[in-house]
Enzyme design. Structure first.
Site, PDB file in Angstrom:
ATOM      1  CG  ASP A  64      79.634  40.005  21.105  1.00 50.91           C
ATOM      2  OD1 ASP A  64      80.104  40.303  22.218  1.00 50.91           O
ATOM      3  OD2 ASP A  64      79.367  38.839  20.780  1.00 50.91           O
ATOM      4  CD  GLU A  87      71.313  34.867  17.573  1.00 45.69           C
ATOM      5  OE1 GLU A  87      71.516  33.628  17.606  1.00 45.69           O
ATOM      6  OE2 GLU A  87      70.962  35.528  18.565  1.00 45.69           O
ATOM      7  CG  HIS A 105      74.790  32.585  19.134  1.00 40.78           C
ATOM      8  ND1 HIS A 105      75.723  33.275  19.860  1.00 40.78           N
ATOM      9  CD2 HIS A 105      73.778  32.310  19.996  1.00 40.78           C
ATOM     10  CE1 HIS A 105      75.312  33.418  21.101  1.00 40.78           C
ATOM     11  NE2 HIS A 105      74.143  32.827  21.213  1.00 40.78           N
TER      12      HIS A 105
END
EC number: 3.5.99.6
Length: 261
Positions: A67, A143, A138
């Protein structure tokens, strides 16, 4: 899902590094999935030590990040490209040019996400993916409420995640971005082997829900129950809510050496 409860950070580092090393031994061009946050750091230090001793080489590997924050320049101290370079790449023989991450400054973020998915697929997929877990359950930045079939996309961070991550921004909550690009749960589940590390009592409820709860978008990491090859590395505090903790310890103690990780 193999749950491994270990008494010391040194043991967790050793077993986590062993999991990566076995893939590199089988294929020196293995594709590694790299996570940021505090949990994987001890594994990165163990990998660096092994490379330094000449026991391991990552020179032919490729790597993909899970990410990235939206809006942080690549050279920002807390951009995940910078963090991975600082915590791992600078200390091993992994070629920085072979480490890829989504570009959170791209003009067209949906197109960037699609290109990142294509790049992972073009590399043949991830052999071994390191993961952490957030207090909200998460995994990466998927999330609660995330689709369990999701692919790389833009996500809005919860207030809790931003509070948890403010420690990396000198405690300044306003400095924590509100959006990120993240591999989706479906993307993560495509990796051949998932290795998740969780440390500390703050992660205990999320670990319990991930391992022993129902598969639910309320606890996105619970989707890992659907994967055929998951190794979960825990310290006693993170394992403290597990109902089957004694059984997990027994199975690890009785594990046949030929089985591998």
């Amino acid at each position: 899902m193999e749950v491994v409860i270990l008494e010391s950070p040194e043991e967790i580092a050793r077993v986590g590094a062993d999991a990566i090393a076995q893939h590199v031994a089988a294929d020196p061009e293995a594709v590694l999935g790299l996570a940021t946050g505090s949990s994987p750091l001890l594994i990165y230090r163990e990998l660096a030590a092994r490379v330094g001793r000449g026991e391991l080489s990552l020179a032919r590997c490729r790597a993909f990040l899970l990410d990235e924050y939206v809006g942080l320049p690549a050279d920002h101290p807390q951009s995940y490209r910078t963090v991975i370079r600082r915590e791992l790449v600078d200390h091993v023989d992994l070629d920085p040019a072979r480490v890829s991450g989504p570009d959170g400054t791209a003009d067209d973020l949906p197109a960037e996400c699609a290109a990142y998915e294509a790049a992972i697929a073009g590399a043949g997929g991830v052999h071994v993916q390191l993961l952490g877990i957030g207090t909200t359950g998460h995994v990466a930045f998927n999330e609660p409420g995330s689709s369990l079939a999701s692919r790389t996309r833009i996500k809005t961070l919860t207030a809790q995640t931003r509070r948890d991550n403010a420690r990396f921004f000198d405690g300044d909550l306003d400095a924590v971005p509100t959006h990120c690009l993240t591999q989706g749960i479906g993307t993560i589940l495509d990796a051949r082997h998932l290795v998740l590390v969780a440390l500390g009592r703050a992660k205990a409820e999320a670990v319990h829900q991930m391992v022993e709860g129902p598969v639910s978008a309320l606890w996105p990491a619970s989707a890992l129950q659907l994967h055929p090859h998951v190794t979960v590395l825990l310290d006693p505090a993170a394992a403290s809510r597990l109902q089957l903790g004694d059984y997990y310890r027994e199975t690890w103690a009785s594990k046949p050496p030929w089985q591998g990780l």
